[in-house]
Design a protein around this motif. Structure first.
Motif, PDB file in Angstrom:
ATOM      1  N   HIS A 270       0.815  -1.213   0.000  1.00  0.00           N
ATOM      2  CA  HIS A 270       0.000   0.000   0.000  1.00  0.00           C
ATOM      3  C   HIS A 270       0.854   1.270   0.000  1.00  0.00           C
ATOM      4  N   GLY A 271       2.170   1.135  -0.110  1.00  0.00           N
ATOM      5  CA  GLY A 271       3.019   2.316  -0.126  1.00  0.00           C
ATOM      6  C   GLY A 271       3.071   3.037   1.204  1.00  0.00           C
ATOM      7  N   GLU A 272       2.901   2.320   2.300  1.00  0.00           N
ATOM      8  CA  GLU A 272       2.902   2.927   3.630  1.00  0.00           C
ATOM      9  C   GLU A 272       4.124   2.476   4.415  1.00  0.00           C
ATOM     10  N   ARG A 273       5.296   2.731   3.831  1.00  0.00           N
ATOM     11  CA  ARG A 273       6.537   2.296   4.466  1.00  0.00           C
ATOM     12  C   ARG A 273       6.731   2.939   5.834  1.00  0.00           C
ATOM     13  N   TRP A 274       6.155   4.123   6.034  1.00  0.00           N
ATOM     14  CA  TRP A 274       6.326   4.823   7.309  1.00  0.00           C
ATOM     15  C   TRP A 274       5.741   4.037   8.479  1.00  0.00           C
ATOM     16  N   ARG A 275       4.881   3.046   8.193  1.00  0.00           N
ATOM     17  CA  ARG A 275       4.260   2.282   9.267  1.00  0.00           C
ATOM     18  C   ARG A 275       5.056   1.022   9.627  1.00  0.00           C
ATOM     19  N   LEU A 276       6.211   0.840   9.017  1.00  0.00           N
ATOM     20  CA  LEU A 276       6.979  -0.392   9.230  1.00  0.00           C
ATOM     21  C   LEU A 276       7.700  -0.442  10.571  1.00  0.00           C
ATOM     22  N   VAL A 277       8.005   0.709  11.144  1.00  0.00           N
ATOM     23  CA  VAL A 277       8.937   0.754  12.272  1.00  0.00           C
ATOM     24  C   VAL A 277       8.499  -0.158  13.410  1.00  0.00           C
TER      25      VAL A 277
ATOM     26  N   PRO B  34      17.632 -13.138   6.720  1.00  0.00           N
ATOM     27  CA  PRO B  34      17.992 -12.071   5.774  1.00  0.00           C
ATOM     28  C   PRO B  34      16.817 -11.145   5.463  1.00  0.00           C
ATOM     29  N   LEU B  35      15.614 -11.709   5.394  1.00  0.00           N
ATOM     30  CA  LEU B  35      14.441 -10.874   5.120  1.00  0.00           C
ATOM     31  C   LEU B  35      14.262  -9.825   6.200  1.00  0.00           C
ATOM     32  N   LEU B  36      14.443 -10.205   7.461  1.00  0.00           N
ATOM     33  CA  LEU B  36      14.248  -9.259   8.552  1.00  0.00           C
ATOM     34  C   LEU B  36      15.295  -8.152   8.514  1.00  0.00           C
ATOM     35  N   LEU B  37      16.523  -8.478   8.128  1.00  0.00           N
ATOM     36  CA  LEU B  37      17.540  -7.430   7.967  1.00  0.00           C
ATOM     37  C   LEU B  37      17.127  -6.442   6.882  1.00  0.00           C
ATOM     38  N   ARG B  38      16.611  -6.975   5.776  1.00  0.00           N
ATOM     39  CA  ARG B  38      16.186  -6.097   4.678  1.00  0.00           C
ATOM     40  C   ARG B  38      15.009  -5.222   5.104  1.00  0.00           C
ATOM     41  N   LEU B  39      14.067  -5.807   5.842  1.00  0.00           N
ATOM     42  CA  LEU B  39      12.932  -5.020   6.318  1.00  0.00           C
ATOM     43  C   LEU B  39      13.376  -3.965   7.328  1.00  0.00           C
ATOM     44  N   GLN B  40      14.419  -4.282   8.101  1.00  0.00           N
ATOM     45  CA  GLN B  40      14.943  -3.302   9.043  1.00  0.00           C
ATOM     46  C   GLN B  40      15.522  -2.107   8.289  1.00  0.00           C
ATOM     47  N   ARG B  41      16.179  -2.368   7.157  1.00  0.00           N
ATOM     48  CA  ARG B  41      16.680  -1.257   6.334  1.00  0.00           C
ATOM     49  C   ARG B  41      15.515  -0.429   5.800  1.00  0.00           C
ATOM     50  N   TYR B  42      14.450  -1.101   5.331  1.00  0.00           N
ATOM     51  CA  TYR B  42      13.284  -0.370   4.842  1.00  0.00           C
ATOM     52  C   TYR B  42      12.733   0.545   5.932  1.00  0.00           C
ATOM     53  N   ALA B  43      12.668   0.026   7.157  1.00  0.00           N
ATOM     54  CA  ALA B  43      12.111   0.818   8.256  1.00  0.00           C
ATOM     55  C   ALA B  43      12.984   2.032   8.548  1.00  0.00           C
TER      56      ALA B  43
ATOM     57  N   GLU C 177      14.931   3.570   6.315  1.00  0.00           N
ATOM     58  CA  GLU C 177      14.764   4.481   5.182  1.00  0.00           C
ATOM     59  C   GLU C 177      13.444   5.249   5.245  1.00  0.00           C
ATOM     60  N   ALA C 178      12.467   4.713   5.968  1.00  0.00           N
ATOM     61  CA  ALA C 178      11.173   5.391   6.055  1.00  0.00           C
ATOM     62  C   ALA C 178      11.318   6.797   6.619  1.00  0.00           C
ATOM     63  N   LEU C 179      12.304   7.031   7.479  1.00  0.00           N
ATOM     64  CA  LEU C 179      12.529   8.357   8.049  1.00  0.00           C
ATOM     65  C   LEU C 179      12.736   9.395   6.960  1.00  0.00           C
ATOM     66  N   LEU C 180      13.398   8.993   5.863  1.00  0.00           N
ATOM     67  CA  LEU C 180      13.739   9.944   4.812  1.00  0.00           C
ATOM     68  C   LEU C 180      12.514  10.392   4.032  1.00  0.00           C
ATOM     69  N   GLY C 181      11.473   9.577   4.017  1.00  0.00           N
ATOM     70  CA  GLY C 181      10.320   9.870   3.177  1.00  0.00           C
ATOM     71  C   GLY C 181       9.168  10.555   3.869  1.00  0.00           C
ATOM     72  N   THR C 182       9.167  10.581   5.210  1.00  0.00           N
ATOM     73  CA  THR C 182       8.013  11.139   5.907  1.00  0.00           C
ATOM     74  C   THR C 182       8.414  11.668   7.277  1.00  0.00           C
ATOM     75  N   PRO C 183       7.763  12.725   7.747  1.00  0.00           N
ATOM     76  CA  PRO C 183       8.010  13.203   9.115  1.00  0.00           C
ATOM     77  C   PRO C 183       7.215  12.443  10.166  1.00  0.00           C
TER      78      PRO C 183
ATOM     79  N   ASP D  86       5.947  11.592   1.524  1.00  0.00           N
ATOM     80  CA  ASP D  86       5.853  13.028   1.770  1.00  0.00           C
ATOM     81  C   ASP D  86       7.028  13.796   1.178  1.00  0.00           C
ATOM     82  N   LEU D  87       8.211  13.211   1.191  1.00  0.00           N
ATOM     83  CA  LEU D  87       9.375  13.898   0.629  1.00  0.00           C
ATOM     84  C   LEU D  87       9.182  14.134  -0.868  1.00  0.00           C
ATOM     85  N   ALA D  88       8.721  13.105  -1.584  1.00  0.00           N
ATOM     86  CA  ALA D  88       8.491  13.256  -3.014  1.00  0.00           C
ATOM     87  C   ALA D  88       7.403  14.290  -3.284  1.00  0.00           C
ATOM     88  N   ALA D  89       6.361  14.309  -2.445  1.00  0.00           N
ATOM     89  CA  ALA D  89       5.298  15.304  -2.611  1.00  0.00           C
ATOM     90  C   ALA D  89       5.840  16.712  -2.395  1.00  0.00           C
TER      91      ALA D  89
END
Length: 539
Positions: A57-64, A87-96, A98-104, A280-283
């Motif tokens: 759903h494009g809601e990466r900000w909710r991953l944390v 390995p999947l959990l490490l990758r998801l941790q990176r996604y979480a 990175e979420a900081l960069l896209g939304t406040p 939000d950053l892209a917007a």
């Protein structure tokens, strides 16, 4: 380990729900139930499913929070994780992170805690150490701490990311964007043109690199190269939802390259996407770049031109003059920049957006190369493109030339021509099957049927499952087919492992127009990519 059958069944029911708020709510409530029941394995399953839903759903900000809870459960009971889930959990941790960069909407302290934990797990010399360096660099830059960002940049530059890192093929573009933000224009161009350390199959290239080089090339005296890069990259980025973050660079190129008419055209065409941004950053950046285009248009005497803004939610459709639209976009950019700065405790983004808006064309415009897209053969004016914003399918159909609308018998050459117009890479094998790779999916296009009248697209996810997970694979495919029309999902049993694939078949016995075929190819690729991403996100 003991599993509560009722909770296992509830999870299956939640996964079977159609994509949407009801499914998210069911998974969130289920995660709370399994926590109360003390069923750690079901808790992991529920949160992996929830994370998958957030990503779709494009809601990466909710991953944390779900990532943090998965990590805590795995630390408490390491044996709960399968070989694939570590390995999947490490990758998801990176996604979480990175979420900081896209939304406040993500807390700074939460992100730092997750990043420090990731750094501890991968080690200073591990294969994912460059990933940690990149994340520290990008977060410092996001906060406006350029010295710290440059420090970590040096530890990241020239390295290859580990298993949890981002796409290595896009790493030069990510570095070039940072260098450009620091005013290191020639270094950014050099970064993009240096040969890769290893061959990388990246379907975002070359357009990702082309758009990263637009402003550096313009500022280093290569306007012709920048013009060609803009036209080529925009052919692809104008349609792809995931390309929304690149649109600000296209708009800024049009503004600073002196192509205000082109900028108005791009802004009018892409304005509806601002209602559903990727983050939000892209917007914020799209709004600021659009406001710059509008400001330059007003200065050029074009302030009374009108651009339609479609209805969205409770907002009615309206026509806005360029001056009013510019003020609206400026307000959006300022509000989002203020939200980022309030979270970060700095004024970095407000200052950055103000600097963008103060920019003016760098030189006289150079002619743009012809845009040979069938939907863009009219003049580059805001009036021309503004009415064609609804969907890519409508855009292609309404602007197609007579030849593009003429029905013809399906051929392999027509399929490859559609991919050529998209700028995709592919091969044609000896069996006349067109094969390409888009991210985590390989798609085969071929002619089927007695007379070759059926366009058959087969999508195969890169991730394979062990045969022991056959029941899960079937359940996943059944859930996919229940919720979505395309592609038709199934699991192909190879003995020791399972290939998760999907088919899309379209009967074209009465012929197909090139413009129509382009729409069909776009749909097959978009649904195939979504399918493969869902497979990759399976626990």
């Amino acid at each position: 380990m003991h599993r509560d059958p009722a909770l296992v069944g509830a999870l299956a029911d939640a996964r079977d729900l159609a994509d949407g708020p009801d499914r998210l709510l069911a998974l969130e409530r289920l995660a709370e139930r399994v926590d109360a029941a003390g069923d750690l394995r079901s808790a992991l399953d529920a949160r992996f499913a929830l994370i998958e839903a957030y990503l779709l759903h494009g809601e990466r900000w909710r991953l944390v929070e779900p990532v943090r809870r998965c990590r805590a459960a795995a630390d408490y009971r390491p044996e709960l994780l399968t070989d694939d889930e570590g390995p999947l959990l490490l990758r998801l941790q990176r996604y979480a992170v990175e979420a900081l960069l896209g939304t406040p909407r993500v807390g700074l302290d939460q992100t730092r805690s997750l990043l420090d934990d990731l750094a501890h797990r991968v080690g200073a010399d591990g294969p994912d150490a460059p990933t940690v360096a990149e994340l520290r660099c990008r977060i410092a830059d996001h906060l406006g701490d350029e010295p710290t960002a440059r420090h970590w940049f040096q530890r990241w530059a020239g390295t290859l990311g580990g298993p949890s890192g981002g796409c290595p093929g896009c790493a030069p573009a990510r570095r070039a964007e940072l260098l450009a933000g620091w005013g290191e224009w020639r270094a950014a161009v050099t970064e993009l043109r240096e040969p890769a350390a290893a061959a990388v199959d990246c379907t975002d290239q070359p357009e990702r690199g082309l758009v990263a080089g637009l402003l550096p090339e313009l500022r280093t005296g290569e306007p012709e190269r920048a013009a060609a890069a803009h036209v080529r990259a925009y052919r692809r980025h104008r349609r792809e939802r995931a390309a929304f973050p690149h649109l600000a660079a296209h708009l800024r190129y049009c503004a600073l390259g002196g192509h205000v008419e082109r900028g108005l055209s791009v802004l009018a065409e892409q304005l509806p996407r601002l209602d559903r941004p990727t983050d939000d950053l892209a917007a914020m950046e799209f709004a600021a770049a659009g406001a710059l285009v509008c400001a330059l248009a007003v200065e050029a005497g074009l302030g009374l031109r009108t651009v339609p803004r479609p209805a969205y939610g409770g907002r009615p459709a309206t026509d806005l003059d360029v001056a009013t639209l510019g003020a609206l976009l400026l307000a959006i950019a300022n509000e989002l920049a203020g939200s980022f700065d309030a979270r970060n405790g700095t004024g970095h983004h407000s200052g950055r957006m103000a600097a963008w808006l103060a920019e003016r064309p760098l030189a006289a415009p150079v002619p743009l190369p012809p845009d040979d897209e069938p939907h863009d053969d009219g003049p580059d004016t805001a009036e021309h493109d503004a009415a064609e914003h609804a969907t890519a399918e409508q855009d292609a159909a309404e602007h197609a030339s007579d030849d593009e609308r003429e029905l013809a018998t399906l051929t392999i050459e027509m399929i490859t021509a559609a991919l050529d117009r998209r700028g995709d890479r592919y091969v044609v094998d000896e069996g006349a099957t067109v094969v390409g790779r888009w991210g985590a999916v390989t798609i085969q296009f071929r002619r089927a049927g007695e007379r070759g009248e059926v366009l058959h697209a087969r999508a195969m996810a890169a991730r394979r499952l062990p045969a022991t997970r056959r029941a899960e694979a079937y359940a996943f495919c059944n859930a996919w087919n229940h919720d979505r029309l395309l592609p038709k999902a199934y699991a192909h049993d190879l003995g020791e492992e399972l290939v998760l694939a999907g088919d899309v078949a379209t009967d074209l016995a009465h012929g197909v127009a090139p413009a129509q075929l382009t729409v069909l190819v776009d749909a097959a690729i978009a649904t195939g990519v979504a399918y493969a991403e869902a497979v990759a996100a399976l626990p």
